[in-house]
Design a protein around this motif. Structure first.
Motif, PDB file in Angstrom:
ATOM      1  N   MET A 263      -7.054  49.116  90.598  1.00 16.33           N
ATOM      2  CA  MET A 263      -8.446  48.990  90.161  1.00 16.33           C
ATOM      3  C   MET A 263      -8.641  48.085  88.952  1.00 16.33           C
ATOM      4  O   MET A 263      -9.757  47.958  88.454  1.00 16.33           O
ATOM      5  N   GLY A 264      -7.566  47.468  88.451  1.00 18.99           N
ATOM      6  CA  GLY A 264      -7.678  46.659  87.250  1.00 18.99           C
ATOM      7  C   GLY A 264      -7.448  45.189  87.505  1.00 18.99           C
ATOM      8  O   GLY A 264      -7.697  44.669  88.599  1.00 18.99           O
ATOM      9  N   THR A 265      -6.951  44.497  86.487  1.00 20.01           N
ATOM     10  CA  THR A 265      -6.773  43.049  86.537  1.00 20.01           C
ATOM     11  C   THR A 265      -5.313  42.659  86.744  1.00 20.01           C
ATOM     12  O   THR A 265      -4.880  41.593  86.325  1.00 20.01           O
ATOM     13  N   LEU A 266      -4.545  43.521  87.398  1.00 17.81           N
ATOM     14  CA  LEU A 266      -3.125  43.274  87.610  1.00 17.81           C
ATOM     15  C   LEU A 266      -2.901  41.953  88.344  1.00 17.81           C
ATOM     16  O   LEU A 266      -3.480  41.712  89.403  1.00 17.81           O
ATOM     17  N   GLY A 267      -2.044  41.102  87.775  1.00 19.93           N
ATOM     18  CA  GLY A 267      -1.738  39.822  88.380  1.00 19.93           C
ATOM     19  C   GLY A 267      -0.250  39.612  88.520  1.00 19.93           C
ATOM     20  O   GLY A 267       0.544  40.559  88.489  1.00 19.93           O
TER      21      GLY A 267
ATOM     22  N   ASP B 248       0.031  50.002  98.476  1.00 13.46           N
ATOM     23  CA  ASP B 248      -1.371  49.599  98.695  1.00 13.46           C
ATOM     24  C   ASP B 248      -1.631  48.329  97.908  1.00 13.46           C
ATOM     25  O   ASP B 248      -1.693  48.351  96.673  1.00 13.46           O
ATOM     26  N   LEU B 249      -1.782  47.216  98.636  1.00 12.58           N
ATOM     27  CA  LEU B 249      -2.028  45.914  98.011  1.00 12.58           C
ATOM     28  C   LEU B 249      -3.368  45.332  98.443  1.00 12.58           C
ATOM     29  O   LEU B 249      -3.550  44.110  98.424  1.00 12.58           O
ATOM     30  N   ASP B 250      -4.304  46.188  98.821  1.00 18.88           N
ATOM     31  CA  ASP B 250      -5.632  45.691  99.154  1.00 18.88           C
ATOM     32  C   ASP B 250      -6.258  45.060  97.910  1.00 18.88           C
ATOM     33  O   ASP B 250      -6.291  45.675  96.839  1.00 18.88           O
ATOM     34  N   GLY B 251      -6.753  43.836  98.064  1.00 15.50           N
ATOM     35  CA  GLY B 251      -7.340  43.131  96.931  1.00 15.50           C
ATOM     36  C   GLY B 251      -8.854  43.195  96.937  1.00 15.50           C
ATOM     37  O   GLY B 251      -9.476  43.670  97.900  1.00 15.50           O
ATOM     38  N   PRO B 252      -9.488  42.715  95.874  1.00 11.94           N
ATOM     39  CA  PRO B 252     -10.952  42.656  95.843  1.00 11.94           C
ATOM     40  C   PRO B 252     -11.467  41.737  96.946  1.00 11.94           C
ATOM     41  O   PRO B 252     -10.890  40.685  97.212  1.00 11.94           O
ATOM     42  N   ASP B 253     -12.560  42.134  97.580  1.00 12.58           N
ATOM     43  CA  ASP B 253     -13.123  41.339  98.669  1.00 12.58           C
ATOM     44  C   ASP B 253     -13.550  39.945  98.218  1.00 12.58           C
ATOM     45  O   ASP B 253     -13.530  38.999  98.990  1.00 12.58           O
ATOM     46  N   TYR B 254     -13.956  39.839  96.957  1.00 17.79           N
ATOM     47  CA  TYR B 254     -14.541  38.586  96.483  1.00 17.79           C
ATOM     48  C   TYR B 254     -13.507  37.606  95.930  1.00 17.79           C
ATOM     49  O   TYR B 254     -13.834  36.462  95.627  1.00 17.79           O
ATOM     50  N   TRP B 255     -12.260  38.018  95.772  1.00 13.13           N
ATOM     51  CA  TRP B 255     -11.297  37.195  95.040  1.00 13.13           C
ATOM     52  C   TRP B 255     -10.675  36.132  95.930  1.00 13.13           C
ATOM     53  O   TRP B 255     -10.194  36.410  97.029  1.00 13.13           O
ATOM     54  N   ASP B 256     -10.675  34.902  95.442  1.00 11.08           N
ATOM     55  CA  ASP B 256     -10.018  33.782  96.119  1.00 11.08           C
ATOM     56  C   ASP B 256      -8.892  33.294  95.227  1.00 11.08           C
ATOM     57  O   ASP B 256      -9.146  32.733  94.157  1.00 11.08           O
ATOM     58  N   PRO B 257      -7.628  33.505  95.633  1.00 10.60           N
ATOM     59  CA  PRO B 257      -6.511  33.117  94.758  1.00 10.60           C
ATOM     60  C   PRO B 257      -6.438  31.616  94.508  1.00 10.60           C
ATOM     61  O   PRO B 257      -5.751  31.185  93.584  1.00 10.60           O
ATOM     62  N   GLU B 258      -7.151  30.821  95.304  1.00  7.11           N
ATOM     63  CA  GLU B 258      -7.149  29.374  95.098  1.00  7.11           C
ATOM     64  C   GLU B 258      -8.154  28.942  94.038  1.00  7.11           C
ATOM     65  O   GLU B 258      -8.141  27.793  93.599  1.00  7.11           O
ATOM     66  N   GLU B 259      -9.033  29.842  93.651  1.00  2.00           N
ATOM     67  CA  GLU B 259     -10.062  29.523  92.662  1.00  2.00           C
ATOM     68  C   GLU B 259      -9.708  30.137  91.308  1.00  2.00           C
ATOM     69  O   GLU B 259      -9.129  31.214  91.231  1.00  2.00           O
ATOM     70  N   ASP B 260     -10.051  29.420  90.262  1.00  2.00           N
ATOM     71  CA  ASP B 260      -9.829  29.921  88.904  1.00  2.00           C
ATOM     72  C   ASP B 260     -11.031  30.750  88.485  1.00  2.00           C
ATOM     73  O   ASP B 260     -11.934  30.274  87.800  1.00  2.00           O
ATOM     74  N   GLU B 261     -11.038  31.999  88.916  1.00  2.00           N
ATOM     75  CA  GLU B 261     -12.177  32.877  88.677  1.00  2.00           C
ATOM     76  C   GLU B 261     -11.806  33.979  87.701  1.00  2.00           C
ATOM     77  O   GLU B 261     -10.636  34.357  87.593  1.00  2.00           O
ATOM     78  N   PRO B 262     -12.785  34.532  86.996  1.00  2.00           N
ATOM     79  CA  PRO B 262     -12.493  35.653  86.097  1.00  2.00           C
ATOM     80  C   PRO B 262     -11.999  36.871  86.878  1.00  2.00           C
ATOM     81  O   PRO B 262     -12.297  37.045  88.057  1.00  2.00           O
ATOM     82  N   ARG B 263     -11.252  37.709  86.197  1.00  2.00           N
ATOM     83  CA  ARG B 263     -10.798  38.967  86.787  1.00  2.00           C
ATOM     84  C   ARG B 263     -11.708  40.103  86.325  1.00  2.00           C
ATOM     85  O   ARG B 263     -12.126  40.130  85.166  1.00  2.00           O
ATOM     86  N   TYR B 264     -11.963  41.033  87.206  1.00  2.00           N
ATOM     87  CA  TYR B 264     -12.826  42.154  86.902  1.00  2.00           C
ATOM     88  C   TYR B 264     -12.120  43.463  87.291  1.00  2.00           C
ATOM     89  O   TYR B 264     -11.382  43.501  88.266  1.00  2.00           O
ATOM     90  N   VAL B 265     -12.403  44.500  86.542  1.00  2.00           N
ATOM     91  CA  VAL B 265     -11.948  45.823  86.955  1.00  2.00           C
ATOM     92  C   VAL B 265     -12.891  46.334  88.038  1.00  2.00           C
ATOM     93  O   VAL B 265     -13.989  45.830  88.222  1.00  2.00           O
ATOM     94  N   ALA B 266     -12.459  47.347  88.771  1.00  2.00           N
ATOM     95  CA  ALA B 266     -13.250  47.855  89.880  1.00  2.00           C
ATOM     96  C   ALA B 266     -14.487  48.601  89.402  1.00  2.00           C
ATOM     97  O   ALA B 266     -15.553  48.548  90.030  1.00  2.00           O
ATOM     98  N   VAL B 267     -14.368  49.338  88.297  1.00  2.00           N
ATOM     99  CA  VAL B 267     -15.482  50.161  87.809  1.00  2.00           C
ATOM    100  C   VAL B 267     -15.697  49.847  86.337  1.00  2.00           C
ATOM    101  O   VAL B 267     -14.831  50.111  85.498  1.00  2.00           O
TER     102      VAL B 267
END
Length: 323
Positions: free
Chosen positions: A252-256, A302-321
């Motif tokens: 649920m966090g910003t684990l990378g 369980d490695l389900d990722g956020p639906d909105y995240w594109d690893p090819e894009e340099d986007e901010p990371r968000y926690v789930a809640v």
């Protein structure tokens, strides 16, 4: 916000919301010890929580109630939890069988988690010495000190499950858990959240919990929903407590990739039955390495990722809640 929902089961019992008075479609009330009783007065224009609580005490055999879920305790205008919780605590001697307590079972359509104004929850553990499960949902920030989520170090010999679901868990609460005497605790979940909503816990605050000495019977640990998830993963990778866990959640966090690499380089995790990393920002190569290292040993990963995240894009990371 995600990962927030009304539980259908709490403390092993189906959740039943106390029906409104005079509802012709409501079935007869079940035996008091067969369900987890949920109280909700958000859409009841005629009954305040005080009136709802009085009706609950008069219609249910409180001495047999095993689990209690406090849903929205306000009507049109939001108000802090403290007055409603005071009513519950004042009647504690009427609930000798109570083993499960859920404070603030509220979803985003009713109130955002970061807006829930809570209070010191230590009196719940003091008033119910046989309580086995406590879940608290809400954040720490508030305009009033009396409406801040808080916990004081406490001894409780019966508590087996402790869960804080928060978009901003105060570091003081994390430190109080570490300083408490909870010899029976088997499951602990801490949703740390973000600093913007009062989540100021640090890795140093987690040290007593990760050392393994504070909670001798702990079998599941969740340190989740954090904007410092990589740092937490690095600390967990070397934490003594991990060797005796059955399951671990760093989800649920910003684990990378940094946190994933720390887990791969750290102590063996092959003894775990489950490693929950869902809602992460780990690239595919590191995901494959985690699968290869753990799944052949029977670890459910369980490695389900956020639906909105594109690893090819340099986007901010968000926690789930957070909100």
């Amino acid at each position: 916000m995600t990962d927030i929902e009304h539980p259908g089961i709490f403390h092993g019992l189906p959740v039943l919301t106390l029906p409104e008075p005079g509802d012709p479609h409501a079935p007869p009330l079940p035996p008091a010890d067969s369900v987890a009783w949920r109280l909700d007065c958000l859409w009841d224009e005629e009954n305040t929580f005080t009136e709802l609580w009085r009706r609950f005490l008069g219609s249910v055999d409180c001495a047999r109630v095993r689990a209690l879920v406090i849903g929205p305790w306000w009507q049109d205008e939001y108000e802090p939890l403290r007055p409603a919780l005071d009513l519950v605590l004042a009647a504690a001697d009427r609930f000798p069988a109570l083993r499960g307590l859920f404070l603030a079972d509220v979803i985003s359509e009713e109130c955002e988690v970061s807006w829930l104004e809570l209070t010191d929850v230590t009196p719940c553990l003091e008033a119910f010495p046989r309580l086995e499960e406590l879940t608290v949902r809400g954040c720490g920030e508030s305009l009033s000190d009396t409406d801040m989520l808080a916990l004081r170090p406490v001894r409780h010999d019966a508590l087996r499950v402790l869960r804080f679901e928060s978009g901003g868990l105060p570091g003081s609460v994390v430190r109080a858990v570490g300083a408490s005497r909870l010899p029976a605790l088997e499951r602990l979940e801490l949703w740390l959240g973000v600093t913007h909503h009062g989540g100021d816990a640090t890795v140093a605050d987690l040290a007593p919990l990760l050392s393994g000495g504070a909670l001798p019977r702990l079998r599941h640990l969740g340190v989740q929903n954090s904007e410092i998830q990589d740092e937490i993963a690095a600390a967990v990778a070397a934490a003594p407590v991990v060797a005796r866990l059955d399951s671990l959640a760093l989800s649920m966090g910003t684990l990378g990739d940094t946190g994933a690499q720390a887990l791969l380089d750290g102590q063996p995790l092959t003894h775990l039955s489950e490693l929950d990393l869902h809602h992460h920002y780990i690239t595919e190569p590191l995901q494959q390495r985690l699968r290869k290292a753990l799944e052949p040993h029977g670890v459910r990963l369980d490695l389900d990722g956020p639906d909105y995240w594109d690893p090819e894009e340099d986007e901010p990371r968000y926690v789930a809640v957070d909100e």
